[in-house]
Design an enzyme around this catalytic site. Structure first.
Site, PDB file in Angstrom:
ATOM      1  N   SER A 115      19.318   0.073  -4.673  1.00 13.16           N
ATOM      2  CA  SER A 115      19.941  -0.247  -3.966  1.00 13.16           C
ATOM      3  C   SER A 115      21.493  -0.318  -4.399  1.00 13.16           C
ATOM      4  CB  SER A 115      19.407  -1.670  -4.071  1.00 13.16           C
ATOM      5  OG  SER A 115      20.238  -2.681  -3.351  1.00 13.16           O
ATOM      6  N   TYR A 155      18.666 -10.070 -10.428  1.00  8.77           N
ATOM      7  CA  TYR A 155      18.481  -8.523  -8.656  1.00  8.77           C
ATOM      8  C   TYR A 155      19.443  -7.547  -8.946  1.00  8.77           C
ATOM      9  CZ  TYR A 155      18.270  -6.389  -4.275  1.00  8.77           C
ATOM     10  OH  TYR A 155      17.081  -4.807  -4.034  1.00  8.77           O
TER      11      TYR A 155
HETATM   12  P1  NAI Z   1       9.576  -5.447   2.069  1.00  3.32           P
HETATM   13  O1  NAI Z   1       9.428  -7.030   1.838  1.00  3.32           O
HETATM   14  O2  NAI Z   1       9.495  -5.811   3.935  1.00  3.32           O
HETATM   15  O3  NAI Z   1       9.111  -4.640   1.927  1.00  3.32           O
HETATM   16  C1  NAI Z   1       8.490  -4.777  -0.093  1.00  3.32           C
HETATM   17  C2  NAI Z   1       7.048  -4.730  -0.457  1.00  3.32           C
HETATM   18  O4  NAI Z   1       7.362  -4.957  -2.081  1.00  3.32           O
HETATM   19  C3  NAI Z   1       6.018  -5.658   0.843  1.00  3.32           C
HETATM   20  O5  NAI Z   1       5.364  -5.374   1.012  1.00  3.32           O
HETATM   21  C4  NAI Z   1       5.420  -6.181  -0.231  1.00  3.32           C
HETATM   22  O6  NAI Z   1       4.294  -7.060   0.315  1.00  3.32           O
HETATM   23  C5  NAI Z   1       5.911  -5.759  -1.317  1.00  3.32           C
HETATM   24  N1  NAI Z   1       5.811  -7.081  -3.462  1.00  3.32           N
HETATM   25  C6  NAI Z   1       6.894  -7.794  -3.516  1.00  3.32           C
HETATM   26  N2  NAI Z   1       6.094  -8.696  -4.567  1.00  3.32           N
HETATM   27  C7  NAI Z   1       4.599  -7.954  -4.749  1.00  3.32           C
HETATM   28  C8  NAI Z   1       4.358  -7.555  -5.842  1.00  3.32           C
HETATM   29  N3  NAI Z   1       4.737  -8.274  -6.358  1.00  3.32           N
HETATM   30  N4  NAI Z   1       2.923  -7.007  -6.010  1.00  3.32           N
HETATM   31  C9  NAI Z   1       2.513  -5.875  -5.122  1.00  3.32           C
HETATM   32  N5  NAI Z   1       3.832  -5.400  -3.759  1.00  3.32           N
HETATM   33  C10 NAI Z   1       5.451  -6.545  -3.749  1.00  3.32           C
HETATM   34  O7  NAI Z   1      11.035  -4.873   2.147  1.00  3.32           O
HETATM   35  P2  NAI Z   1      11.990  -3.905   2.015  1.00  3.32           P
HETATM   36  O8  NAI Z   1      13.789  -3.727   2.452  1.00  3.32           O
HETATM   37  O9  NAI Z   1      11.225  -2.654   2.187  1.00  3.32           O
HETATM   38  O10 NAI Z   1      12.355  -3.039   0.122  1.00  3.32           O
HETATM   39  C11 NAI Z   1      11.025  -2.187  -0.100  1.00  3.32           C
HETATM   40  C12 NAI Z   1      12.895  -2.025  -1.667  1.00  3.32           C
HETATM   41  O11 NAI Z   1      13.894  -1.675  -0.963  1.00  3.32           O
HETATM   42  C13 NAI Z   1      12.888  -3.266  -2.691  1.00  3.32           C
HETATM   43  O12 NAI Z   1      12.704  -2.675  -3.651  1.00  3.32           O
HETATM   44  C14 NAI Z   1      14.406  -3.487  -2.080  1.00  3.32           C
HETATM   45  O13 NAI Z   1      14.688  -3.793  -3.231  1.00  3.32           O
HETATM   46  C15 NAI Z   1      15.300  -2.496  -2.022  1.00  3.32           C
HETATM   47  N6  NAI Z   1      16.122  -2.027  -0.521  1.00  3.32           N
HETATM   48  C16 NAI Z   1      16.403  -2.916   0.110  1.00  3.32           C
HETATM   49  C17 NAI Z   1      16.929  -3.442   1.144  1.00  3.32           C
HETATM   50  C18 NAI Z   1      17.334  -3.393   2.652  1.00  3.32           C
HETATM   51  O14 NAI Z   1      18.307  -4.567   3.308  1.00  3.32           O
HETATM   52  N7  NAI Z   1      15.945  -3.932   2.821  1.00  3.32           N
HETATM   53  C19 NAI Z   1      18.640  -3.038   1.018  1.00  3.32           C
HETATM   54  C20 NAI Z   1      18.529  -2.069  -0.706  1.00  3.32           C
HETATM   55  C21 NAI Z   1      17.467  -2.126  -1.311  1.00  3.32           C
END
Ligand code: NAI
Length: 272
Positions: A115, A155
């Site tokens: 990130s 984070y």
């Molecule tokens: P999202 O919430 O849509 O996807 C995250 C996924 O990780 C979900 O499918 C969730 O079920 C899974 N997950 C969470 N905890 C878990 C666990 N204990 N075991 C298995 N799966 C688990 O969010 P997004 O935005 O797609 O996030 C994806 C990555 O991108 C993350 O690492 C986040 O930190 C990173 N990110 C997101 C940004 C944003 O603005 N959305 C910005 C920078 C980084």
């Protein structure tokens, strides 16, 4: 192009789900790992809790065969329990990566989502190195308990650790014929975005989004992850690629004036 087999965490939602869609459309076979249910395009999906090493190991036992890429996308925001942030965002990622590296085919790639919150990793490289040197998940968690941070701090630390871990692994990966890179998105329009707005506070993320002409879409990020995982990116190894619509460049060079940011202004008004 030969059909590739990809292990993808976070496959059920947001950026991971977009990756699954994109890779499946290429004809690749996606094996999803997520705590939530399967996305429609996954060839196989195992529900697994990445905050628990036993759950990761059990999931891997249910999946046969080898992979051409590991995509570490799953993550939680800096609004939940700090230990959970460390468990999912870095300790689980590291445990999975180390458990699966022997099953990656030469020519393959490991790509992890960090990130822009990990941008300042150089400031505490010594501490990050010490944390990452812990031999396993439990020891990493103990280290964190001895060096506690609040949720926002955890984070940032977890994402800095993803960037540094990626650079560390690039050497051993190379000797196995693999590459290892990370991608650092700015704000992305996923179900996590509202939590990131709360985490950043003071209207900061809305300001960032305005400065860079909008939030990225999950598919914007998925295209970059695909390029590093299965695309013609053979010479890229050990890099973190910011996919932030120019945010970090603007802040470093000055064409985005950080003095206008709500966060800095709120700190100035709070200063004694
Ligand atoms: P999202 O919430 O849509 O996807 C995250 C996924 O990780 C979900 O499918 C969730 O079920 C899974 N997950 C969470 N905890 C878990 C666990 N204990 N075991 C298995 N799966 C688990 O969010 P997004 O935005 O797609 O996030 C994806 C990555 O991108 C993350 O690492 C986040 O930190 C990173 N990110 C997101 C940004 C944003 O603005 N959305 C910005 C920078 C980084």
């Amino acid at each position: 192009m030969a059909r590739k087999r990809i292990l993808l965490t976070g496959a059920s939602s947001g950026i991971g789900r977009a990756c699954c869609e994109l890779l499946a459309a290429d004809g690749d076979e996606v094996v999803g790992l997520d705590i939530q249910t399967a996305p429609p395009q996954a060839a196989q999906h195992v529900q697994c809790d990445l905050s628990e090493p036993d759950s990761i190991d059990a999931a891997l036992r249910q999946i046969d065969g080898r992979f051409d890429a590991l995509l570490n996308v799953a993550g939680v925001p800096g609004t939940v329990d700090p230990a959970l942030i460390m468990r999912v965002n870095i300790l689980g990622l590291k445990h999975l990566t180390e458990a699966v590296i022997d099953r990656l085919n030469p020519g393959g790639a490991i790509v992890s989502v960090a990130s822009i919150a990990g941008f300042n990793w150089q400031r505490r490289l010594a501490q990050l190195t010490q944390f990452l040197a812990q031999p396993d998940f439990a020891a990493g968690l103990r280290w964190f308990e001895q060096h506690p941070l609040d949720a926002n701090g955890a984070y940032h630390f977890s994402k800095e650790a993803v960037v540094v871990y990626t650079m560390q692994l690039a050497g051993p990966a190379r000797s196995r014929g693999l590459r290892c890179n990370s991608v650092s998105p700015g704000p992305v329009d996923t179900p996590l975005l509202p939590a990131f707005k709360i985490q950043a506070g003071a209207g900061q993320l809305d300001w960032v989004i305005e400065q860079t002409g909008g939030a990225s879409t999950p598919m914007d990020i998925a295209h970059v992850l695909r390029f590093l995982a299965t695309g013609p990116s053979d010479c890229i190894n050990g890099r973190d690629l910011a996919v932030d619509r120019g945010l970090t460049a603007g802040l470093v060079i000055g064409w985005i004036d950080k003095n206008d940011s709500p966060l800095l202004n709120s700190r100035k008004t709070q200063a004694p």
